[in-house]
Design an enzyme around this catalytic site. Structure first.
Site, PDB file in Angstrom:
ATOM      1  N   ARG A  15       4.917  -8.577  15.347  1.00  9.92           N
ATOM      2  CA  ARG A  15       5.278  -7.078  14.826  1.00  9.92           C
ATOM      3  C   ARG A  15       6.435  -6.867  15.648  1.00  9.92           C
ATOM      4  O   ARG A  15       7.411  -5.854  15.128  1.00  9.92           O
ATOM      5  CB  ARG A  15       4.318  -6.580  14.313  1.00  9.92           C
ATOM      6  CG  ARG A  15       4.106  -6.302  12.425  1.00  9.92           C
ATOM      7  CD  ARG A  15       3.233  -5.628  11.635  1.00  9.92           C
ATOM      8  NE  ARG A  15       2.455  -4.327  12.460  1.00  9.92           N
ATOM      9  CZ  ARG A  15       1.043  -4.081  12.086  1.00  9.92           C
ATOM     10  NH1 ARG A  15       0.738  -4.494  11.965  1.00  9.92           N
ATOM     11  NH2 ARG A  15       0.946  -2.664  12.867  1.00  9.92           N
TER      12      ARG A  15
ATOM     13  N   MET B 154      -0.312 -13.904  11.692  1.00 11.33           N
ATOM     14  CA  MET B 154      -0.488 -12.584  10.339  1.00 11.33           C
ATOM     15  C   MET B 154      -0.149 -12.930   9.057  1.00 11.33           C
ATOM     16  O   MET B 154       0.316 -14.155   8.641  1.00 11.33           O
ATOM     17  CB  MET B 154      -0.133 -11.362  10.714  1.00 11.33           C
ATOM     18  CG  MET B 154      -0.989 -10.818  12.648  1.00 11.33           C
ATOM     19  SD  MET B 154      -0.051  -9.541  12.335  1.00 11.33           S
ATOM     20  CE  MET B 154      -0.968  -8.455  13.586  1.00 11.33           C
TER      21      MET B 154
ATOM     22  N   GLY C 255       1.023  -1.176   0.236  1.00 11.69           N
ATOM     23  CA  GLY C 255      -0.552   0.013  -0.251  1.00 11.69           C
ATOM     24  C   GLY C 255       0.982   1.140   0.400  1.00 11.69           C
ATOM     25  O   GLY C 255       0.439   2.367  -0.807  1.00 11.69           O
TER      26      GLY C 255
ATOM     27  N   ILE D  61       6.121  -6.994   7.293  1.00 10.53           N
ATOM     28  CA  ILE D  61       5.891  -9.011   7.884  1.00 10.53           C
ATOM     29  C   ILE D  61       5.350 -10.007   6.774  1.00 10.53           C
ATOM     30  O   ILE D  61       5.997 -11.271   6.760  1.00 10.53           O
ATOM     31  CB  ILE D  61       5.539  -8.686   8.802  1.00 10.53           C
ATOM     32  CG1 ILE D  61       4.420  -8.947   9.022  1.00 10.53           C
ATOM     33  CG2 ILE D  61       6.469  -7.996  10.257  1.00 10.53           C
ATOM     34  CD1 ILE D  61       3.559  -9.459  11.036  1.00 10.53           C
ATOM     35  N   ASP D  62       4.809  -9.560   6.012  1.00  5.01           N
ATOM     36  CA  ASP D  62       3.865 -10.573   5.819  1.00  5.01           C
ATOM     37  C   ASP D  62       4.713 -11.262   4.126  1.00  5.01           C
ATOM     38  O   ASP D  62       4.604 -11.910   3.766  1.00  5.01           O
ATOM     39  CB  ASP D  62       2.418  -9.829   4.593  1.00  5.01           C
ATOM     40  CG  ASP D  62       1.742  -8.997   5.981  1.00  5.01           C
ATOM     41  OD1 ASP D  62       1.617  -9.466   6.858  1.00  5.01           O
ATOM     42  OD2 ASP D  62       1.216  -8.446   5.312  1.00  5.01           O
TER      43      ASP D  62
HETATM   44  O1  F6P Z   1       0.688  -6.311   6.799  1.00  3.96           O
HETATM   45  C1  F6P Z   1       1.037  -6.287   7.821  1.00  3.96           C
HETATM   46  C2  F6P Z   1      -0.009  -6.722   9.055  1.00  3.96           C
HETATM   47  O2  F6P Z   1       1.234  -6.954   9.957  1.00  3.96           O
HETATM   48  C3  F6P Z   1      -0.639  -8.097   8.913  1.00  3.96           C
HETATM   49  O3  F6P Z   1      -0.538  -8.852   8.986  1.00  3.96           O
HETATM   50  C4  F6P Z   1      -1.932  -7.982   9.291  1.00  3.96           C
HETATM   51  O4  F6P Z   1      -2.907  -8.345   8.677  1.00  3.96           O
HETATM   52  C5  F6P Z   1      -2.436  -6.270   9.467  1.00  3.96           C
HETATM   53  O5  F6P Z   1      -0.697  -5.671   9.201  1.00  3.96           O
HETATM   54  C6  F6P Z   1      -2.391  -5.907  10.767  1.00  3.96           C
HETATM   55  O6  F6P Z   1      -2.361  -4.510  10.786  1.00  3.96           O
HETATM   56  P1  F6P Z   1      -2.784  -3.458  11.704  1.00  3.96           P
HETATM   57  O7  F6P Z   1      -1.723  -3.008  12.635  1.00  3.96           O
HETATM   58  O8  F6P Z   1      -3.875  -2.160  11.022  1.00  3.96           O
HETATM   59  O9  F6P Z   1      -4.129  -4.341  12.948  1.00  3.96           O
END
Ligand code: F6P
Length: 399
Positions: free
Chosen positions: A298, A193, A128, A150-151
């Site tokens: 994360r 995630m 994004g 991380i994905d």
């Molecule tokens: O894109 C990284 C990520 O950690 C995804 O794995 C997860 O779905 C999303 O972001 C979670 O986002 P947020 O910080 O808005 O909960």
């Protein structure tokens, strides 16, 4: 000696900017430090914009970064610049709806960079945020992208930084779940995630000795999972570790979601672990427990691998700016760090190849992917292999 306005300008250091956008990932601070160190040695001053792209908008939020205020951050998680994945620049691609950047925001960004004399901007982000970077580039703003998530779902780079650290956290969680699962003879489910890619689940599942790995790229069934649990029972293994990716669809085809925000926002995935547990308990009358690892994967510091990758990305990003090669994204293509066009990098997501080396190795170990590997196809006909991804080949050994 008196310096006239012109001479003063000529003697002034050239400036570059950096921002970190989207969800945070271990290694962001390593990039910031790497950029500051290498840019300073190359004669630049570095401006860090705060809270992602938001810092570029009025009231502009930034700090001059130097050796002193970036000292000691290499091993720290998060980002000293702050970040957001909910800002005004929301721009998402992939399975989510694609949104552009409003023209008035582009004008504001140009104004900020020109007023601060910033000649190039390093944007560190995932799909994004790098799509926003591409939109800035299309509007004539000199940007370079650094892939972070991380994905690990960005194509064009074999690994993004943050992924290895997330896998390490998920693997540690599995190691811990293993002992308690074995002690109680339970089915333990770890939800990780990864959005619409199964990289974290697959790698952590292999590294942590998972018995069932469920990923978005392979269609699975409850029968497939139950088969594995009962097969293990009959081998005297009365516990089972299941790793499930948050983006794995249910057999009915639905994603399990926490929140569906209004237009432009990303769907918040999560909750599939509990759905699985309920169904397995109903079918097998077995005790299940669920752990949703969430943001633990994360947060915290980066692994050594991610520190090295992030640092190399930083150095190459500064080099690209200095060479005025804008509109590029740094890419890791072992053993090289290269650059690719941002436009190409964001054009598709990298997803697990259902016939790729990791999946084949998992199957060879007897790990279930929740499907019937013999009678079913991969279940993901649109999956592409990842350009530059590592495949295993055998090479002759000479005595
Ligand atoms: O894109 C990284 C990520 O950690 C995804 O794995 C997860 O779905 C999303 O972001 C979670 O986002 P947020 O910080 O808005 O909960």
């Amino acid at each position: 000696m008196f310096l006239g306005r012109l001479e003063f300008r000529e003697r002034k250091k050239r400036r570059i900017g950096i921002l970190t956008a989207g969800g945070d990932a271990p290694g962001l601070n390593a990039v910031i430090r790497g950029v500051v160190k290498s840019a300073t040695l190359a004669g630049y001053e570095v401006i860090g914009f705060c809270r992602g792209y938001e810092g570029l908008l009025a009231p502009v939020e930034y700090k001059i970064l130097d050796y002193r205020n970036t000292s000691g951050i290499l091993s720290q998680g998060g980002t000293i610049l702050g970040t957001t994945n909910k800002g005004r620049f929301q721009c998402t691609i992939g399975e989510d709806q694609r949104v552009g950047v409003a023209p008035e925001l582009l004008q504001q960004v140009k104004k900020t960079l020109s007023e601060l004399d910033v000649e190039g901007l390093i944007c560190v982000g995932g799909d994004g945020s790098l799509t926003v970077a591409q939109r800035l580039f299309e509007a004539g703003i000199p940007v370079v992208g650094v892939p972070k998530t991380i994905d690990n779902d960005l194509s064009s780079t074999v690994f993004t930084f943050g992924f290895d650290s997330a896998v390490a956290s998920a693997t540690d969680a599995l190691d811990r779940l293993h002992t308690t699962a074995a002690s109680h003879g339970r089915v333990m489910i770890l939800e990780v995630m990864g959005r619409h890619a199964g990289w974290i689940a697959l790698h952590a599942g292999i590294a942590g000795g998972g018995d069932v790995i469920l990923i978005p790229e392979i269609t699975w069934s409850y029968e497939g999972i139950c088969r594995q649990i009962t097969a293990r029972d009959s081998m005297g293994k009365n516990f089972t570790l299941i790793v499930v990716a948050e983006g794995a669809q249910l057999p009915e085809g639905d994603h399990v979601v926490q929140e569906v925000p209004p237009l432009g926002g990303q769907v918040r995935l999560g909750g599939i672990g509990h759905r699985l547990a309920a169904e397995i308990e109903r079918r097998l009358d077995r005790e299940c427990r669920v752990v949703v690892l969430g943001h633990l994967q994360r947060g915290g510091g980066p692994t050594a691998f991610d520190r090295v990758l992030a640092t190399q990305f930083a150095v190459h990003a500064v080099q690209l700016l200095s060479d005025k090669k804008y509109g590029q994204m740094i890419a890791y293509r072992p053993p090289h760090i290269e650059s690719v066009r941002l436009e190409d990098a964001i054009s598709k997501l990298s997803r697990v190849n259902p016939h790729g080396p990791e999946v084949r190795s998992a199957r060879a170990l007897g790990i279930s992917l929740g499907d019937d590997p013999v009678s079913s196809g991969c279940g993901a006909p649109d999956c592409e292999s990842i350009p530059g991804s590592i495949s295993m080949v055998s090479v002759p050994v000479f005595a």
